[in-house]
Design a protein around this motif. Structure first.
Motif, PDB file in Angstrom:
ATOM      1  N   UNK A   1       0.823  -1.214   0.000  1.00 21.13           N
ATOM      2  CA  UNK A   1       0.000   0.000   0.000  1.00 21.13           C
ATOM      3  C   UNK A   1       0.861   1.270   0.000  1.00 21.13           C
ATOM      4  N   UNK A   2       2.130   1.142   0.321  1.00 23.37           N
ATOM      5  CA  UNK A   2       3.037   2.297   0.244  1.00 23.37           C
ATOM      6  C   UNK A   2       3.205   2.772  -1.180  1.00 23.37           C
ATOM      7  N   UNK A   3       2.844   1.909  -2.145  1.00 23.36           N
ATOM      8  CA  UNK A   3       2.940   2.265  -3.556  1.00 23.36           C
ATOM      9  C   UNK A   3       1.549   2.428  -4.183  1.00 23.36           C
ATOM     10  N   UNK A   4       0.551   2.635  -3.341  1.00 22.05           N
ATOM     11  CA  UNK A   4      -0.823   2.785  -3.839  1.00 22.05           C
ATOM     12  C   UNK A   4      -0.953   4.019  -4.740  1.00 22.05           C
ATOM     13  N   UNK A   5      -1.920   3.983  -5.639  1.00 20.02           N
ATOM     14  CA  UNK A   5      -2.143   5.112  -6.543  1.00 20.02           C
ATOM     15  C   UNK A   5      -2.608   6.350  -5.794  1.00 20.02           C
ATOM     16  N   UNK A   6      -3.313   6.150  -4.688  1.00 15.21           N
ATOM     17  CA  UNK A   6      -3.860   7.279  -3.922  1.00 15.21           C
ATOM     18  C   UNK A   6      -2.867   7.760  -2.873  1.00 15.21           C
TER      19      UNK A   6
ATOM     20  N   UNK B   1       0.434   7.580   2.342  1.00 11.79           N
ATOM     21  CA  UNK B   1       0.823   8.235   3.596  1.00 11.79           C
ATOM     22  C   UNK B   1       0.362   7.425   4.803  1.00 11.79           C
ATOM     23  N   UNK B   2      -0.863   6.901   4.725  1.00 14.32           N
ATOM     24  CA  UNK B   2      -1.395   6.113   5.839  1.00 14.32           C
ATOM     25  C   UNK B   2      -0.613   4.816   6.016  1.00 14.32           C
ATOM     26  N   UNK B   3      -0.166   4.221   4.917  1.00 19.30           N
ATOM     27  CA  UNK B   3       0.623   2.985   4.986  1.00 19.30           C
ATOM     28  C   UNK B   3       1.958   3.233   5.681  1.00 19.30           C
TER      29      UNK B   3
ATOM     30  N   UNK C   1      11.784  -8.995   0.904  1.00 24.12           N
ATOM     31  CA  UNK C   1      10.847  -9.173  -0.212  1.00 24.12           C
ATOM     32  C   UNK C   1      10.393  -7.820  -0.750  1.00 24.12           C
ATOM     33  N   UNK C   2      10.235  -6.846   0.155  1.00 24.83           N
ATOM     34  CA  UNK C   2       9.831  -5.508  -0.263  1.00 24.83           C
ATOM     35  C   UNK C   2      10.914  -4.736  -0.982  1.00 24.83           C
ATOM     36  N   UNK C   3      12.156  -5.207  -0.866  1.00 19.95           N
ATOM     37  CA  UNK C   3      13.285  -4.559  -1.534  1.00 19.95           C
ATOM     38  C   UNK C   3      13.593  -5.200  -2.884  1.00 19.95           C
ATOM     39  N   UNK C   4      12.835  -6.229  -3.254  1.00 25.17           N
ATOM     40  CA  UNK C   4      13.106  -6.974  -4.486  1.00 25.17           C
ATOM     41  C   UNK C   4      12.946  -6.088  -5.713  1.00 25.17           C
ATOM     42  N   UNK C   5      13.663  -6.437  -6.749  1.00 23.28           N
ATOM     43  CA  UNK C   5      13.703  -5.623  -7.967  1.00 23.28           C
ATOM     44  C   UNK C   5      12.313  -5.396  -8.563  1.00 23.28           C
ATOM     45  N   UNK C   6      11.443  -6.393  -8.450  1.00 22.07           N
ATOM     46  CA  UNK C   6      10.122  -6.299  -9.073  1.00 22.07           C
ATOM     47  C   UNK C   6       9.172  -5.355  -8.323  1.00 22.07           C
ATOM     48  N   UNK C   7       9.529  -4.963  -7.115  1.00 25.61           N
ATOM     49  CA  UNK C   7       8.639  -4.116  -6.311  1.00 25.61           C
ATOM     50  C   UNK C   7       8.649  -2.666  -6.804  1.00 25.61           C
ATOM     51  N   UNK C   8       7.556  -1.952  -6.519  1.00 22.04           N
ATOM     52  CA  UNK C   8       7.493  -0.526  -6.813  1.00 22.04           C
ATOM     53  C   UNK C   8       8.502   0.229  -5.953  1.00 22.04           C
TER      54      UNK C   8
ATOM     55  N   UNK D   1      11.473   1.917  -0.825  1.00 20.00           N
ATOM     56  CA  UNK D   1      11.890   3.000   0.067  1.00 20.00           C
ATOM     57  C   UNK D   1      11.376   2.756   1.488  1.00 20.00           C
ATOM     58  N   UNK D   2      10.115   2.334   1.612  1.00 17.59           N
ATOM     59  CA  UNK D   2       9.577   2.077   2.952  1.00 17.59           C
ATOM     60  C   UNK D   2      10.312   0.907   3.604  1.00 17.59           C
ATOM     61  N   UNK D   3      10.550  -0.163   2.864  1.00 21.93           N
ATOM     62  CA  UNK D   3      11.272  -1.316   3.424  1.00 21.93           C
ATOM     63  C   UNK D   3      12.661  -0.906   3.907  1.00 21.93           C
ATOM     64  N   UNK D   4      13.363  -0.123   3.114  1.00 22.47           N
ATOM     65  CA  UNK D   4      14.708   0.338   3.478  1.00 22.47           C
ATOM     66  C   UNK D   4      14.666   1.268   4.685  1.00 22.47           C
TER      67      UNK D   4
END
Length: 351
Positions: A61-66, A71-73, A98-105, A110-113
């Motif tokens: 949800x950190x990469x959500x369109x909205x 921000x809430x995520x 997993x959130x840092x994987x190349x395929x992720x948005x 950024x949030x995972x890091x």
């Protein structure tokens, strides 16, 4: 309802949040994330067994369109990680990798890091123990096309490398990070390290930071860099007291040292590489060591239930399993003080 009934209502609450986070409706997702943050804040640690498994959804949800959802995520994730038990880190790290994987948005990365950088302060022992897994992930994200991901990687590297526990390499950390940012800086860093006298005992965390650099150094075209890399390996290996600290790195270094000792034209370089090979083999148990056996979750869960006796029926399965996982981590890290175990487990067993 959760305030009234405590953790007894957390399972359906977490399920409802998870379902809402998969919704296409932005308002529904935002409200679910606000509820998530409120539960973490209001209930504190007893909420962890139910909220921690939702970490992958927060990252998504950190990469959500909205924008409000994004921000809430981020807010929800920070609220959770503010109360996180350090001994739950091993599970959480897997979500973050997993959130840092190349395929992720890129926003997910950024949030995972950012979260893993924060854990260097809240769970320094756990971060230090996991550096060998983290460094390859950081190397990948440093090569990301997005400057925001690179910047977040720099911060994570700085914070995580700082907890390695070895004073001798502390002053070289900026240069070591620079090599990950720009591999062309490898030779300069090798020169600096080769001129250093190591005196402190060398353990797994500093090796996790330096070994990737030394592998590149041994593969360098320049004979001088190959030789100096071998010198560094020899010097550091002499200061390894626990063979289990060095053993995981033998498969990475030994083949490279063999190539240098056999293929390089310069006899002095071959001699230094051969010496480093022998020193490393001795300090690493001659390559015969197996990794220390880790605690098994199912066995720890069984023992915890037995220790609780009749009280076990009052604690739901999610909390028992979460507490048992924390016990596994304490066991694996050799943190055996009874009062320490008690203080870390009570929030999940008495809620």
């Amino acid at each position: 309802l959760v305030k009234k009934n405590g953790t007894a209502s957390m399972t359906p609450a977490a399920e409802a949040i998870a379902k809402a986070l998969e919704s296409k409706d932005a308002a529904e997702k935002e409200n679910a994330l606000k509820a998530f943050a409120a539960l973490a804040t209001e209930l504190g640690k007893p909420s962890e067994p139910y909220l921690v498994p939702l970490t992958p959804l927060l990252l998504q949800r950190a990469a959500d369109k909205a924008a409000p959802v994004r921000e809430a995520a981020t807010t929800a994730a920070k609220e959770l990680f503010a109360i996180l038990n350090p001994y739950s880190s091993e599970v959480v790290f897997q979500y973050l990798y997993a959130g840092m994987a190349q395929a992720c948005n890129w926003q997910t990365k950024v949030l995972a890091l950012t979260l893993i950088a924060g854990m260097a302060k809240t769970a320094p022992n756990q971060v230090a123990a996991a550096l060998s897994d983290m460094v390859p992930c950081f190397t990948d994200t440093m090569a990301d096309a997005k400057p925001q991901v690179k910047e977040a990687t720099e911060l994570a590297l700085k914070e995580c490398f700082a907890v390695n526990g070895n004073r001798d390499i502390q002053k070289f950390l900026p240069a070591l990070i620079g090599c990950i940012r720009n591999p062309a800086e490898t030779a300069d860093c090798i020169h600096q390290l080769a001129a250093t006298t190591f005196v402190q005992q060398v353990e797994g965390p500093p090796l996790a930071i330096i070994v990737p650099l030394l592998v590149r150094g041994l593969r360098d075209r320049t004979t001088a860099i190959k030789r100096k890399s071998a010198v560094i390996i020899d010097n550091m290996a002499k200061l390894v007291e626990n063979p289990h600290d060095a053993a995981p790195f033998l498969p990475k270094l030994i083949p490279e040292l063999n190539k240098v000792s056999e293929d390089v034209a310069d006899p002095e370089c071959r001699k230094v590489a051969s010496k480093a090979h022998d020193t490393l083999m001795r300090c690493g148990g001659e390559g015969k060591l197996t990794a220390p056996k880790k605690a098994e979750l199912s066995e720890m869960q069984k023992r915890l239930s037995e220790a609780l006796g009749a009280k076990a029926s009052a604690v739901d399965e999610a909390s028992i399993k979460y507490a048992a996982a924390a016990m596994c981590s304490m066991y694996d890290l050799k943190h055996y003080v009874p009062s320490f175990w008690s203080n870390n487990l009570k929030p999940y067993l008495l809620a």
